[in-house]
Enzyme design. Structure first.
Site, PDB file in Angstrom:
ATOM      1  N   ASP A 115       0.867  -1.192   0.000  1.00 23.29           N
ATOM      2  CA  ASP A 115       0.000   0.000   0.000  1.00 23.29           C
ATOM      3  C   ASP A 115       0.893   1.227   0.000  1.00 23.29           C
ATOM      4  OD1 ASP A 115      -2.247   1.916   0.515  1.00 23.29           O
ATOM      5  OD2 ASP A 115      -3.373   0.088   0.888  1.00 23.29           O
ATOM      6  N   HIS A 141     -13.326 -11.553  -8.858  1.00 25.60           N
ATOM      7  CA  HIS A 141     -14.157 -10.686  -8.027  1.00 25.60           C
ATOM      8  C   HIS A 141     -14.432 -11.410  -6.713  1.00 25.60           C
ATOM      9  CE1 HIS A 141     -17.978  -7.982  -7.840  1.00 25.60           C
ATOM     10  NE2 HIS A 141     -17.062  -7.648  -6.957  1.00 25.60           N
TER      11      HIS A 141
HETATM   12  N1  LIG Z   1     -15.404  -3.702  -0.527  1.00 21.42           N
HETATM   13  C1  LIG Z   1     -15.972  -4.730  -1.129  1.00 21.42           C
HETATM   14  O1  LIG Z   1     -16.906  -5.359  -0.608  1.00 21.42           O
HETATM   15  C2  LIG Z   1     -15.469  -5.171  -2.478  1.00 21.42           C
HETATM   16  C3  LIG Z   1     -15.911  -6.404  -3.000  1.00 21.42           C
HETATM   17  C4  LIG Z   1     -15.401  -6.839  -4.223  1.00 21.42           C
HETATM   18  C5  LIG Z   1     -14.496  -6.063  -4.931  1.00 21.42           C
HETATM   19  N2  LIG Z   1     -14.090  -4.842  -4.401  1.00 21.42           N
HETATM   20  C6  LIG Z   1     -13.100  -4.091  -5.169  1.00 21.42           C
HETATM   21  O2  LIG Z   1     -11.819  -4.314  -4.572  1.00 21.42           O
HETATM   22  C7  LIG Z   1     -11.000  -3.138  -4.741  1.00 21.42           C
HETATM   23  C8  LIG Z   1     -10.561  -2.614  -3.370  1.00 21.42           C
HETATM   24  O3  LIG Z   1     -11.727  -2.261  -2.643  1.00 21.42           O
HETATM   25  P1  LIG Z   1     -11.674  -2.011  -1.064  1.00 21.42           P
HETATM   26  O4  LIG Z   1     -13.065  -2.092  -0.585  1.00 21.42           O
HETATM   27  O5  LIG Z   1     -10.621  -2.875  -0.465  1.00 21.42           O
HETATM   28  O6  LIG Z   1     -11.189  -0.484  -1.032  1.00 21.42           O
HETATM   29  P2  LIG Z   1     -10.528   0.288   0.192  1.00 21.42           P
HETATM   30  O7  LIG Z   1     -10.822   1.723  -0.051  1.00 21.42           O
HETATM   31  O8  LIG Z   1     -10.905  -0.336   1.488  1.00 21.42           O
HETATM   32  O9  LIG Z   1      -8.949   0.028  -0.004  1.00 21.42           O
HETATM   33  C9  LIG Z   1      -8.250   0.472  -1.126  1.00 21.42           C
HETATM   34  C10 LIG Z   1      -6.779   0.537  -0.741  1.00 21.42           C
HETATM   35  O10 LIG Z   1      -6.021   0.852  -1.923  1.00 21.42           O
HETATM   36  C11 LIG Z   1      -4.932   1.646  -1.493  1.00 21.42           C
HETATM   37  N3  LIG Z   1      -4.301   2.310  -2.633  1.00 21.42           N
HETATM   38  C12 LIG Z   1      -4.720   3.394  -3.322  1.00 21.42           C
HETATM   39  N4  LIG Z   1      -3.835   3.699  -4.293  1.00 21.42           N
HETATM   40  C13 LIG Z   1      -2.844   2.766  -4.204  1.00 21.42           C
HETATM   41  C14 LIG Z   1      -1.647   2.553  -4.926  1.00 21.42           C
HETATM   42  N5  LIG Z   1      -1.282   3.346  -5.944  1.00 21.42           N
HETATM   43  N6  LIG Z   1      -0.845   1.494  -4.584  1.00 21.42           N
HETATM   44  C15 LIG Z   1      -1.196   0.686  -3.553  1.00 21.42           C
HETATM   45  N7  LIG Z   1      -2.324   0.858  -2.833  1.00 21.42           N
HETATM   46  C16 LIG Z   1      -3.141   1.877  -3.157  1.00 21.42           C
HETATM   47  C17 LIG Z   1      -5.553   2.603  -0.478  1.00 21.42           C
HETATM   48  O11 LIG Z   1      -4.571   3.229   0.324  1.00 21.42           O
HETATM   49  C18 LIG Z   1      -6.461   1.650   0.280  1.00 21.42           C
HETATM   50  O12 LIG Z   1      -5.802   1.084   1.401  1.00 21.42           O
HETATM   51  C19 LIG Z   1     -11.853  -2.123  -5.511  1.00 21.42           C
HETATM   52  O13 LIG Z   1     -11.588  -2.269  -6.868  1.00 21.42           O
HETATM   53  C20 LIG Z   1     -13.281  -2.581  -5.176  1.00 21.42           C
HETATM   54  O14 LIG Z   1     -14.230  -2.153  -6.126  1.00 21.42           O
HETATM   55  C21 LIG Z   1     -14.553  -4.394  -3.197  1.00 21.42           C
END
Ligand SMILES: NC(=O)c1ccc[n+]([C@@H]2O[C@H](COP(=O)([O-])OP(=O)(O)OC[C@H]3O[C@@H](n4cnc5c(N)ncnc54)[C@H](O)[C@@H]3O)[C@@H](O)[C@H]2O)c1
Length: 282
Positions: free
Chosen positions: A32, A135
């Site tokens: 991260d 996913h």
């Molecule tokens: N939350 C859910 O239930 C869910 C379910 C399926 C898929 N997703 C997908 O999974 C992905 C992540 O979602 P999430 O809920 O974990 O989001 P989140 O906001 O909880 O976490 C995203 C993380 O990415 C990090 N980040 C941003 N830019 C970065 C970079 N350049 N390099 C490394 N890290 C970086 C952020 O600091 C953050 O910690 C998204 O594409 C989301 O659509 C989410």
């Protein structure tokens, strides 16, 4: 095959996928943007490992080793797959995927996007045949099925390698074609948006919407509690992706969701969304 994962993004999904991999003996380098985020992620993963043990039983393997880093590049030479789980922003994902794919010849580069078409992201990677979507749902260390997205340019080798990884993680893959939101987000996200709109219009309370969907329709979790679990910020980002790419007005985020994002009430991860939570991880 001995798997070694790089997971990009230590948020809700990155930590959940890491927990899943560690439980199956797979070493993970979790990446991260700051040490602060990674320290919080380590604490969260420790809690998730305990939760998984309680709910799903003892792990089958000795836990994999967890490393954390602010760059994926030092670990790329020994990795067998990269899973990208950064924010749902096509530009951020494109940049991150371009960097790792340029350095990672021949291993699957996997995006965990919930709505962006894989083929759109394939434009930014060095070898589009290496890119596919998985996913994982939240919590990924408990949910046994994974929607797998094969883009039109995804190659056989990447599909086979991802299948091998999912088998090692004891997940059941269901492969679908590429499209905005694939199957699950295309169905789920507009439904959650409608549920929030129903509350916004005063038809029913948050609790009653969820109670009707669980009590009458047998959903395991109501749509608004699900919104809190997903993260309302992420839900809104994915709804905008769907709206922009399909033109579907049901995917335009409603004012109630937008207001919660503005106020920082993102759901479980901030301690408050449609409901309030005692434990906050970030
Ligand atoms: N939350 C859910 O239930 C869910 C379910 C399926 C898929 N997703 C997908 O999974 C992905 C992540 O979602 P999430 O809920 O974990 O989001 P989140 O906001 O909880 O976490 C995203 C993380 O990415 C990090 N980040 C941003 N830019 C970065 C970079 N350049 N390099 C490394 N890290 C970086 C952020 O600091 C953050 O910690 C998204 O594409 C989301 O659509 C989410």
């Amino acid at each position: 095959m001995d798997h070694q994962l790089i997971v990009l993004g230590a948020g809700v999904m990155g930590t959940g996928i890491t927990t899943l991999a560690l439980r199956h003996g797979v070493p993970v380098t979790l990446v991260d943007t700051s040490e602060e985020i990674l320290t919080a992620a380590r604490a969260r993963i420790a809690t998730e490992l305990r939760t998984a043990q309680l709910v799903a039983g003892p792990a089958e393997a000795d836990p994999g080793v967890l490393r954390t880093a602010t760059s994926a590049l030092p670990a790329i030479g020994t990795a067998t797959a990269v899973i990208e789980a950064v924010v749902e922003d096509a530009e951020v994902k494109a940049e991150v995927l371009a960097t790792v794919s340029a350095a990672a010849p021949g291993i699957p580069v996997i995006t965990n996007t919930s709505s962006i078409p894989v083929d759109e992201l394939a434009d930014s990677v060095a070898r589009p045949e290496d890119l596919l979507g998985t996913h994982f749902m939240n919590p990924s260390y408990l949910i046994p099925t994974v929607e797998v997205i094969r883009g039109p340019r995804t190659g056989e080798k990447a599909m086979a390698a991802a299948g091998d990884l999912l088998a090692a993680l004891r997940r059941k893959p269901i492969v679908v074609r590429d499209a905005p939101g694939f199957v699950t987000s295309r169905l789920l996200h507009p439904m959650i948006n409608d549920a929030a709109r129903i509350v916004q219009e005063g038809t029913a309370s948050v609790e009653d919407v969820d109670a009707l969907m669980t009590g009458c329709l047998g959903h395991p979790t109501g749509p608004l509690r699900t919104a809190d679990l997903i993260g309302i910020d992420n839900l809104v980002d994915a709804l905008w992706v769907l709206h922009k790419r399909t033109g579907d007005e049901r995917s335009r985020p409603c004012d109630l969701l937008l207001g919660k994002v503005r106020e920082g009430h993102h759901g479980r991860k901030t301690g408050r969304g449609f409901y309030e939570y005692e434990k906050v991880f970030s």
